[in-house]
Design a protein around this motif. Sequence first.
Motif, PDB file in Angstrom:
ATOM      1  N   ALA A  25       0.824  -1.209   0.000  1.00  8.97           N
ATOM      2  CA  ALA A  25       0.000   0.000   0.000  1.00  8.97           C
ATOM      3  C   ALA A  25       0.858   1.259   0.000  1.00  8.97           C
ATOM      4  CB  ALA A  25      -0.925  -0.009   1.211  1.00  8.97           C
ATOM      5  N   ASP A  26       2.014   1.207   0.673  1.00 13.90           N
ATOM      6  CA  ASP A  26       2.841   2.410   0.774  1.00 13.90           C
ATOM      7  C   ASP A  26       3.681   2.679  -0.465  1.00 13.90           C
ATOM      8  OD1 ASP A  26       4.519   0.263   1.138  1.00 13.90           O
ATOM      9  OD2 ASP A  26       5.501   1.028   2.939  1.00 13.90           O
ATOM     10  N   THR A  77      -7.547  -9.709   5.400  1.00 13.62           N
ATOM     11  CA  THR A  77      -7.968  -9.265   6.734  1.00 13.62           C
ATOM     12  C   THR A  77      -7.624 -10.317   7.774  1.00 13.62           C
ATOM     13  OG1 THR A  77      -9.782  -7.984   5.776  1.00 13.62           O
ATOM     14  CG2 THR A  77      -9.934  -8.523   8.126  1.00 13.62           C
ATOM     15  N   TYR A 117      -3.186  -8.262   6.834  1.00 15.73           N
ATOM     16  CA  TYR A 117      -2.486  -7.581   5.746  1.00 15.73           C
ATOM     17  C   TYR A 117      -3.370  -6.575   5.005  1.00 15.73           C
ATOM     18  CZ  TYR A 117       1.110 -11.255   6.087  1.00 15.73           C
ATOM     19  OH  TYR A 117       2.100 -12.102   6.516  1.00 15.73           O
ATOM     20  N   ASP A 118      -4.607  -6.415   5.411  1.00 14.00           N
ATOM     21  CA  ASP A 118      -5.559  -5.643   4.615  1.00 14.00           C
ATOM     22  C   ASP A 118      -5.201  -4.168   4.494  1.00 14.00           C
ATOM     23  OD1 ASP A 118      -6.222  -5.971   7.418  1.00 14.00           O
ATOM     24  OD2 ASP A 118      -7.979  -4.727   7.047  1.00 14.00           O
ATOM     25  N   LYS A 119      -4.456  -3.612   5.448  1.00 11.66           N
ATOM     26  CA  LYS A 119      -4.044  -2.199   5.355  1.00 11.66           C
ATOM     27  C   LYS A 119      -2.658  -2.055   4.737  1.00 11.66           C
ATOM     28  CE  LYS A 119      -7.672  -0.534   7.582  1.00 11.66           C
ATOM     29  NZ  LYS A 119      -8.354  -1.805   7.909  1.00 11.66           N
ATOM     30  N   LYS A 120      -1.947  -3.158   4.590  1.00 12.00           N
ATOM     31  CA  LYS A 120      -0.564  -3.123   4.103  1.00 12.00           C
ATOM     32  C   LYS A 120      -0.430  -3.545   2.643  1.00 12.00           C
ATOM     33  CE  LYS A 120       1.164  -4.356   8.718  1.00 12.00           C
ATOM     34  NZ  LYS A 120       1.922  -5.373   9.492  1.00 12.00           N
ATOM     35  N   VAL A 167      -2.525  -4.044  -1.115  1.00 14.08           N
ATOM     36  CA  VAL A 167      -3.741  -3.620  -1.829  1.00 14.08           C
ATOM     37  C   VAL A 167      -3.730  -4.156  -3.263  1.00 14.08           C
ATOM     38  CG1 VAL A 167      -4.022  -1.524  -0.452  1.00 14.08           C
ATOM     39  CG2 VAL A 167      -2.627  -1.460  -2.542  1.00 14.08           C
TER      40      VAL A 167
END
Length: 255
Positions: free
Chosen positions: A121-122, A190, A194-197, A199
Amino acid sequence: MSFIRYLAFAIAVTSGFASAAVQSVPVARPRLYITTETSAPSSMQEGTRVIGIATDKVREAMQRAGVDYSIELLPWKRAYLAALQRPDACVYSTSRTPEREKSFKWVGPTDIGQWVMMARADHKLTLRSLDDARGLRIGTYNGDARDAYLRSRGFRVDAANEDIANAGKLLLDRIDLWAASLRTGSTILTRYGYDKKIVPVLVFNRIELYLACNPGVPDSVVDRLNAAFAAIARDGTGRRIERSYENWGQPMRLP
């Protein structure tokens, strides 16, 4: 009673007993050895039982078709190889590709999958088409259809023995992308935290998934199973099974 009449009577009685004996022998039900991999929420282990969306659909189809079976959870390459080699074996969930078409008899579909390029994501990575991924390191799953698909098109792939291992490789910058297969509504990211890391950045293929059976499985069995799957889709059983796994599993993290 004359000898001729006695002989005729004896033959008739003997034939009657033989006919009754033949009719009393039960017809054996077909039995299949079914393999699959760990791929939540389609197939996974819970205690000693294999469960999941595709698993429950397969079990329902077997029951409706009157087919006995066993299901074994294996690494994908072993599961796939068993179906290629054993005349009584089938494997799911198998991507139905042109390269595999003649190797199996196909039952289903069990599901529809999306082949998705996942990125950190980053990193803010943008892909407009699959060609934009050329030159990047793409994590794949050893022996999987996505691995073969990308290799055959000249992409730079790095195969792992387990698909979820690509998530860790991605976060450690060992790969730039992960070629994952996700069904609509999948909660696998999720579940592993890993859902926020990680995508999705590109859906590059949509493909039907099947129970792929060895050519040695009789056509009559395959036809009955396909009729059962059609009925499962038609009467709403398939959707009911899918809904039952919408909130499956508690969030967890890999060590």
